[in-house]
Design a protein around this motif. Structure first.
Motif, mmCIF file in Angstrom:
data_model
loop_
_atom_site.group_PDB
_atom_site.id
_atom_site.type_symbol
_atom_site.label_atom_id
_atom_site.label_comp_id
_atom_site.label_asym_id
_atom_site.label_seq_id
_atom_site.Cartn_x
_atom_site.Cartn_y
_atom_site.Cartn_z
ATOM 1 N N ASP A 34 0.927 -1.337 -0.109
ATOM 2 C CA ASP A 34 0.098 0.101 -0.131
ATOM 3 C C ASP A 34 0.945 1.270 0.076
ATOM 4 N N ARG A 35 0.174 2.399 -0.305
ATOM 5 C CA ARG A 35 0.906 3.728 -0.450
ATOM 6 C C ARG A 35 1.524 3.897 1.206
ATOM 7 N N ALA A 36 0.821 3.599 2.305
ATOM 8 C CA ALA A 36 1.021 3.696 3.387
ATOM 9 C C ALA A 36 2.452 3.168 3.870
ATOM 10 N N THR A 37 2.924 2.116 3.222
ATOM 11 C CA THR A 37 4.280 1.499 3.624
ATOM 12 C C THR A 37 5.364 2.033 3.143
ATOM 13 N N LEU A 38 5.036 2.922 2.162
ATOM 14 C CA LEU A 38 6.184 3.710 1.441
ATOM 15 C C LEU A 38 7.116 4.596 2.755
ATOM 16 N N PRO A 39 8.417 4.741 2.533
ATOM 17 C CA PRO A 39 8.884 5.567 3.601
ATOM 18 C C PRO A 39 8.952 7.100 3.275
ATOM 19 N N LEU A 40 7.725 7.733 3.171
ATOM 20 C CA LEU A 40 7.597 8.951 3.165
ATOM 21 C C LEU A 40 6.661 9.459 4.303
ATOM 22 N N PRO A 42 4.035 11.294 6.327
ATOM 23 C CA PRO A 42 2.612 11.638 6.064
ATOM 24 C C PRO A 42 2.508 13.035 5.460
ATOM 25 N N GLY A 43 1.533 13.040 4.174
ATOM 26 C CA GLY A 43 1.413 14.284 3.692
ATOM 27 C C GLY A 43 2.312 14.686 2.609
ATOM 28 N N THR A 44 3.537 14.063 2.602
ATOM 29 C CA THR A 44 4.816 14.206 1.714
ATOM 30 C C THR A 44 4.172 13.898 0.221
ATOM 31 N N PRO A 45 4.244 14.827 -0.955
ATOM 32 C CA PRO A 45 3.748 14.055 -2.249
ATOM 33 C C PRO A 45 4.840 13.285 -2.704
ATOM 34 N N VAL A 46 4.487 12.430 -3.572
ATOM 35 C CA VAL A 46 5.478 11.403 -4.106
ATOM 36 C C VAL A 46 6.263 12.136 -5.249
ATOM 37 N N PRO A 47 7.625 12.215 -5.077
ATOM 38 C CA PRO A 47 8.433 12.751 -5.900
ATOM 39 C C PRO A 47 8.287 12.133 -7.446
ATOM 40 N N ASP A 48 8.597 12.951 -8.473
ATOM 41 C CA ASP A 48 8.599 12.480 -9.685
ATOM 42 C C ASP A 48 9.726 11.353 -9.865
ATOM 43 N N ASP A 49 9.568 10.352 -10.697
ATOM 44 C CA ASP A 49 10.536 9.381 -10.992
ATOM 45 C C ASP A 49 10.735 8.703 -9.718
ATOM 46 N N TYR A 50 9.860 8.105 -8.973
ATOM 47 C CA TYR A 50 10.139 7.567 -7.574
ATOM 48 C C TYR A 50 9.933 6.106 -8.069
ATOM 49 N N TYR A 51 10.636 5.425 -7.422
ATOM 50 C CA TYR A 51 10.729 3.999 -7.720
ATOM 51 C C TYR A 51 11.137 3.079 -6.463
ATOM 52 N N VAL A 266 16.752 -8.453 -10.801
ATOM 53 C CA VAL A 266 16.814 -6.854 -10.797
ATOM 54 C C VAL A 266 15.242 -6.556 -11.003
ATOM 55 N N PHE A 267 14.803 -5.782 -10.311
ATOM 56 C CA PHE A 267 13.063 -5.277 -10.325
ATOM 57 C C PHE A 267 13.077 -4.004 -9.814
ATOM 58 N N PHE A 268 12.452 -3.131 -10.918
ATOM 59 C CA PHE A 268 12.156 -1.733 -10.550
ATOM 60 C C PHE A 268 10.550 -1.325 -10.742
ATOM 61 N N LYS A 269 9.954 -1.027 -9.594
ATOM 62 C CA LYS A 269 8.485 -0.657 -9.679
ATOM 63 C C LYS A 269 8.442 0.772 -9.667
ATOM 64 N N LYS A 270 7.687 1.582 -10.298
ATOM 65 C CA LYS A 270 7.712 2.900 -10.392
ATOM 66 C C LYS A 270 6.620 3.237 -9.648
ATOM 67 N N ILE A 271 6.668 4.099 -8.504
ATOM 68 C CA ILE A 271 5.546 4.597 -7.578
ATOM 69 C C ILE A 271 4.855 5.705 -8.256
ATOM 70 N N GLU A 272 3.516 5.646 -8.357
ATOM 71 C CA GLU A 272 2.861 6.678 -8.788
ATOM 72 C C GLU A 272 2.055 7.543 -7.670
ATOM 73 N N ALA A 273 1.659 8.721 -7.850
ATOM 74 C CA ALA A 273 1.286 9.647 -6.867
ATOM 75 C C ALA A 273 -0.386 9.041 -6.902
ATOM 76 N N THR A 274 -1.001 9.134 -5.840
ATOM 77 C CA THR A 274 -2.235 8.778 -5.617
ATOM 78 C C THR A 274 -3.172 9.851 -5.269
ATOM 79 N N GLU A 275 -4.311 10.016 -5.665
ATOM 80 C CA GLU A 275 -5.305 11.134 -5.116
ATOM 81 C C GLU A 275 -5.702 10.907 -3.659
#
Length: 275
Positions: A34-40, A42-51, A266-275
């Protein structure tokens, strides 16, 4: 022979690996965190090109004698000096890293690594992932890798090297790993060399001589007692195999780079911003 870009037809066990990875890729997509598990924060926008970048380093369970490549005469440059560490297994069994690693349960490759170990043909040395922004023209710092068994006589790990992530238009991963084994025992000194050494070694003082030699003997004994212990030199190593490969990455695809004895998923997952 340099092992760059080895093709799937080269090793029979790759058919097993391909089947395991294919079965995983069809079922693993639903296991993204989930988005909640990302190391950001709370309230911090997802950076561009975040993987989320993920790496699994594997060792094939194979006897060294079965490896056909003979690389013991290869010249290998010293380990690259870098302060960034992806994974370093210390002598006491602990590990260290300079990255903020994601929990294992979040890794897309976790199930693939487990399946490969259960096959009995591979041993997982490293399974790690982290979140980071990789914008265009990103020049990554080499990440040190030290994994596998501790070669006590040589005071090093059997697998060492570095991995670098760069991005121009596309992400690229450069894998530079060495797989070492202890070299065969060096042969004894030739008779001529042994004779030269014995001639250069001064004879021990005669303790049965005159009484005026006693102070000298005592002084000699005292000096000998003050000598520091001589540390043995590390045992010599020889190269078993290596990986020298740069691969262009495609997001959400599993990439496999390998040699006859080690491999890297090797695996890269791009993390997109969610509304």
């Amino acid at each position: 022979m340099q092992i760059d870009g080895i093709r799937w037809c080269r090793y029979p066990t790759r058919a097993i690996l391909a089947a395991l990875l294919l079965s995983f890729s069809l079922t693993g997509a639903a296991q993204q965190p989930d988005r909640a598990t990302l190391p950001l924060e709370p309230g911090t926008p997802v950076p561009d090109d975040y993987y989320r970048a993920e790496f699994v380093i594997l060792e094939r369970i194979v006897e060294p004698e079965a490896v056909k490549e003979r690389m013991s005469d290869r010249s290998v440059e010293p380990p690259l000096e870098t302060e960034e560490v992806l994974w370093s297994s210390l002598e006491d069994g602990t590990t260290e890293t300079t990255l903020e690693l994601a929990p294992q349960k979040d890794l897309h490759l976790a199930s693939a690594a487990a399946r490969l170990e259960r096959s009995g043909r591979y041993r997982v040395l490293v399974a790690a992932g982290w979140y980071e922004a990789f914008p265009p023209d990103y020049e990554g710092t080499p990440l040190r890798v030290e994994a596998g068994d501790w070669l006590n006589e040589a005071r090093t790990r059997e697998v060492e090297g570095h991995i670098t992530i760069d991005r121009q238009r596309y992400l690229h991963v450069n894998v530079h790993l060495n797989h070492w084994q202890l070299a065969e025992e060096p042969s004894e000194l030739p008779i001529e060399a042994a004779t030269e050494l014995s001639e250069e070694t001064p004879p021990a003082p005669d303790a049965s001589g005159a009484s005026d030699s006693a102070p000298m003997s005592a002084a000699t004994g005292e000096a000998a007692g003050q000598q520091l212990p001589v540390l043995a030199e590390p045992a010599p190593l020889e190269l078993l195999t290596w990986i020298r490969e740069t691969r262009r990455m495609r997001s959400e695809e599993i990439h496999f780079l390998d040699s006859p004895t080690i491999g890297v998923l090797v695996f890269f997952k791009k993390i997109e911003a969610t509304e």
